[in-house]
Design a protein around this motif. Structure first.
Motif, PDB file in Angstrom:
ATOM      1  N   HIS A 365       0.829  -1.211   0.000  1.00 21.04           N
ATOM      2  CA  HIS A 365       0.000   0.000   0.000  1.00 21.04           C
ATOM      3  C   HIS A 365       0.865   1.263   0.000  1.00 21.04           C
ATOM      4  N   TYR A 366       1.981   1.166   0.712  1.00 18.08           N
ATOM      5  CA  TYR A 366       2.905   2.301   0.687  1.00 18.08           C
ATOM      6  C   TYR A 366       3.440   2.520  -0.723  1.00 18.08           C
ATOM      7  N   ASP A 369       0.880   4.269  -2.879  1.00 14.36           N
ATOM      8  CA  ASP A 369       0.877   5.723  -2.658  1.00 14.36           C
ATOM      9  C   ASP A 369       2.072   6.376  -3.339  1.00 14.36           C
ATOM     10  N   GLN A 372       1.698   6.505  -7.067  1.00 13.53           N
ATOM     11  CA  GLN A 372       0.661   7.474  -7.458  1.00 13.53           C
ATOM     12  C   GLN A 372       1.258   8.874  -7.545  1.00 13.53           C
TER      13      GLN A 372
END
Lengths: 427, 369
Positions: A365-366, A369, A372
């Motif tokens: 998930h890091y 991010d 992105q």
């Protein structure tokens, strides 16, 4: 405890573990806890000072509360450093908030005549005995599995590598010795709380405690834990011994011990606070008894999925190593590439991440991010990972077809792990 | 039993009652020190000796070329450079002791080289090659640029050293680089022969700072980062999504990259098996240690798995173009599949082998429980 903090600082661990890394692995529900930059040092200083105050019995109640909060905060900053004995310190200090440990032989008691008491209710001491008993007994129960007892794993991996320890080095090369250590350790963990409880076996039990923990200290890099445990089990002894120790200390430091020997019994203030304290301690122990068994709620092999592994006194049970290679896919143009973990994680974090599913997910998930912000609108993250457990050959771990960005961190069973191709029987 | 404070007091008191046993040699079923002796005497020192001979020759050739810049001397210098570069592949993984202090690998083989900084050094002068900022302006990649990258053909390249307004500076920079490479090689070799060898061999205990642990960590780190990623993965675009041909080792030589890779892979295989540097003799190494440990637990034959995987990678690489830059531009899939085969041994070594040897992969020496 002060020593522990000083040692932590002396090793440069504060900066290495908490300040240098860009990213920290948090506990579910505690994502808001993070290092405070340079202020992290202050946190460690507070923690160190309050531990000294607790030991001296100076402003005890507030000190132990601040100690508990600061120590626990430090532990919550990054779960990479999770160790069962740090957890032990946290819950012990939590328990001690509700106990009158400053009633005797403390600065508080010296200053405050009303507080000063020679005796405190038995349940307060018994509660610490119970906590220690849980730690040992549950650690013993966890060893009742086929890897530990019938394969001598992971000791079979660890012990031969300690070949240069004087006297023991040769012995550790012997297969029978690995089994002896495995069965001996189990027996020790399961029986020691009871041996300590009975007066007739207590001296023998304490000798076992010293031998066991010194041995673990020599064999394994486990820091302060052996000393903490050896010190802690002294609580099983009756007041005579402690009085002798304190008399000696008084002699050295020229303190009058007799001031404290006033024959009074400590009385909890009769108000709502007392009721609340008793209630909290009771709930605390019920939770302590139940939490280690929460793994039963999950299917699959506990050592493989690690669902319910932490906070359960499962010490020295697994040798697990892994390798995780993350693939980033940009669905807009089909571009795909692998992540260089060095860029984001320290070697230590990478190592811990590579075999613990919750770490893998959080890191994915890091990465989502991160990429992105690098202009990939909706990156898909896959991981090719391998894990070897207790000397078994490594096998694929996370399902490489699963886009980890679609999985939300939770306590639910992890269906995105591949099954373990073996069986470990037992608790 | 009245005071809980005693508990915390005693923790402080008990601390210090016992210490770590000192490590020392001991007779044992399996002699780990024999591995260190074999590594030092039959692999590391001979490889550094050979390397320093090639850098001596490289510097001599460069001086000859500088004083007489002809095409013949250029060709000769290139050969010396190639020999030294190939020899370097056998020592690059041993970044310990003096080599670590000097940041040996960083000073000799950071690529792609920083050509704009190299050009600035040449025109401006006044550079200090010992600064970390100059790492990518020296060593073999910078020499690659100076010998192969300054023009389309030998005549154009020669012009830089003869007719160019900075010709003198080009010649000085060239010999400064070969002199520095030669100095580095000699310093490390001298360190090994004057004391470090004995230090290395006698540090035969267990623990994070023992020679065995450090060497195995260095070896795997080299294999993963410099061989697998540096020579193959990064040019193939494994970490960037698209091929990066300019990140190939010896990019300007247009044809040396595969030879360098093969040499490095051979060096890695030899190290794992304890094969002597200058003879086909098999000494004690990780393969024997793994076999010994496996007699206790009777698990998978890791030595065989790792050696088989090395061979698969080697044969997969056989079909690659001698120039990896051309390979990634024409058919990158072959490069990627070579990478995949190399990658499989990262898992075998970093996960399975380290677990079997009970060696920690990290340098942060944190507690366990």
């Amino acid at each position: 405890m002060l020593w522990s903090i000083v040692r932590f600082a002396a090793n440069g661990w504060i900066s290495k573990l908490y300040i240098e890394p860009d990213f920290h692995f948090s506990y579910l529900g505690f994502e808001w806890v993070g290092p405070l930059g340079e202020w992290t040092y202050l946190l460690f200083i507070i923690c160190g000072i309050t531990s000294l105050f607790v030991a001296l019995g100076f402003k005890y109640r507030i000190s132990i509360i601040v100690f508990f909060l600061s120590f626990t905060y430090i532990e919550l900053m990054d779960k990479t450093t999770y160790l069962n004995h740090y957890y032990f310190i946290s819950i012990l200090s939590f328990l001690m908030i509700f106990l009158p440990a400053h009633a005797y032989y403390s600065i508080d008691a010296r200053r405050n005549k009303h507080l000063r008491s020679q005796e405190i209710p038995a349940w307060t001491i018994d509660s610490i005995k119970l906590l220690l008993g849980i730690v040992y007994f549950y650690a013993g129960l966890a060893k009742l599995n086929s890897d530990w007892l019938f394969e001598a794993m992971p000791l079979q991996i660890w012990l031969p590598s300690k070949y240069s320890i004087p006297l023991l080095g040769d012995l550790l090369q012997q297969t029978w010795a690995h089994y002896a250590f495995a069965w001996g350790g189990t027996l020790y963990d399961l029986s020691i709380p009871f041996l300590l409880l009975y007066k007739r076996t207590r001296i023998f039990a304490f000798m076992m405690v010293v031998i066991f923990h010194v041995l673990t200290r020599v064999l394994f890099p486990i820091g302060m834990f052996p000393y903490i445990m050896i010190g802690s089990v002294l609580i099983f002894f009756d007041a005579g011994l402690h009085n002798k120790i304190l008399a000696k200390i008084s002699e050295w430091l020229n303190i009058s011990k007799s001031v404290f020997d006033n024959g009074k019994i400590y009385q909890f203030p009769k108000n709502w606070l007392r009721k609340a304290s008793v209630g909290i301690v009771a709930v605390f122990f019920i939770l302590q008894l139940l939490i280690p068994f929460r793994y039963l709620l999950y299917p699959g092999e506990l050592f493989w999925t690690e669902e319910g592994y932490r906070f359960s006194w499962r010490v020295m049970l697994m040798e697990k190593a892994g390798y995780a290679n993350f693939k980033v896919v940009n669905p807009e143009n089909g571009q795909r590439f692998y992540v260089d973990n060095d860029q984001f994680l320290t070697e230590f974090q990478e190592k811990q991440m590579s075999f613990q599913p919750d770490f893998i997910l959080e890191y994915a998930h890091y990465l989502e991010d991160h990429y992105q912000t690098q202009g990939i609108k909706d990156p898909e993250i896959y991981v090719e990972s391998y894990v070897a457990l207790n000397g078994r050959r490594s096998q694929p771990y996370v399902n490489p077809e699963v886009d980890l960005t679609e999985i939300k961190p939770s306590l639910k069973h992890r269906t995105w792990l591949l099954p373990f191709n073996d069986e470990i029987k037992g608790l | 039993m009245k005071k809980l404070t005693a508990l915390l007091f005693t923790v402080l008191i008990v601390w210090g009652c016992t210490g770590n046993g000192p490590s020392g040699p001991d007779p044992d079923d399996f002699d780990r020190e024999a591995i260190l002796v074999n590594w030092a005497d039959n692999i590391i020192v001979p490889a550094f000796t050979h390397f320093s001979e090639t850098t001596d020759q490289l510097h001599t050739s460069a001086q000859e070329f500088a004083s007489n810049p002809t095409e013949q001397n250029l060709v000769k210098l290139r050969t010396s450079w190639e020999n030294a570069y190939l020899a370097f592949q056998h020592v690059s993984m041993f970044e310990m002791g003096e080599a670590m202090q000097l940041r040996f690998r960083d000073n000799l083989n950071i690529y792609p080289s920083d050509t704009s900084n190299i050009n600035e050094n040449i025109t401006e002068g006044g550079y200090n090659l010992e600064l970390p900022s100059q790492n990518s302006s020296q060593g073999f990649p910078a020499l690659d640029y100076l010998l192969n990258g300054l023009g389309e053909n030998d005549a154009e390249i020669l012009a830089s050293y003869t007719t160019d307004s900075n010709a003198e500076n080009y010649r000085v920079y060239l010999t400064d680089l070969t002199e520095r490479a030669d100095n580095l090689a000699n310093q490390v070799l001298e360190n090994w022969t004057n004391g470090y060898r004995d230090e290395f061999v006698s540090n035969s205990g267990n623990g994070a700072n023992s020679s065995l642990d450090m060497m195995v960590n260095d070896y795997i780190y080299y294999y993963e980062k410099h061989l697998r990623a540096g020579k193959v993965g990064i040019p193939a675009g494994v970490f960037s999504g698209s091929p990066l041909s300019s990140h190939v080792e010896a990019y300007y030589s247009e044809g040396l990259s595969k030879a360098l890779f093969n040499e490095a892979l051979t060096a890695s295989i030899n190290f794992f098996n304890g094969t002597h540097f200058d003879a086909e003799v098999n000494g004690q190494s990780l393969d024997d240690y793994l076999d010994y440990l496996n007699t206790m637990k009777d698990g998978a034959d890791l030595t065989m798995l790792i050696n088989d995987q090395f061979q698969t990678a080697q044969s997969r690489a056989e079909n690659l173009d001698p120039d990896f830059a051309a390979q990634v531009e024409t058919d990158n899939s072959l490069m990627l599949s070579t990478y995949d085969e190399l990658q499989r041994n990262v898992v075998n070594m970093k996960v399975d082998m380290l677990q079997a040897l009970s060696i920690n992969v990290d340098y942060v020496d944190a507690d366990g429980d």
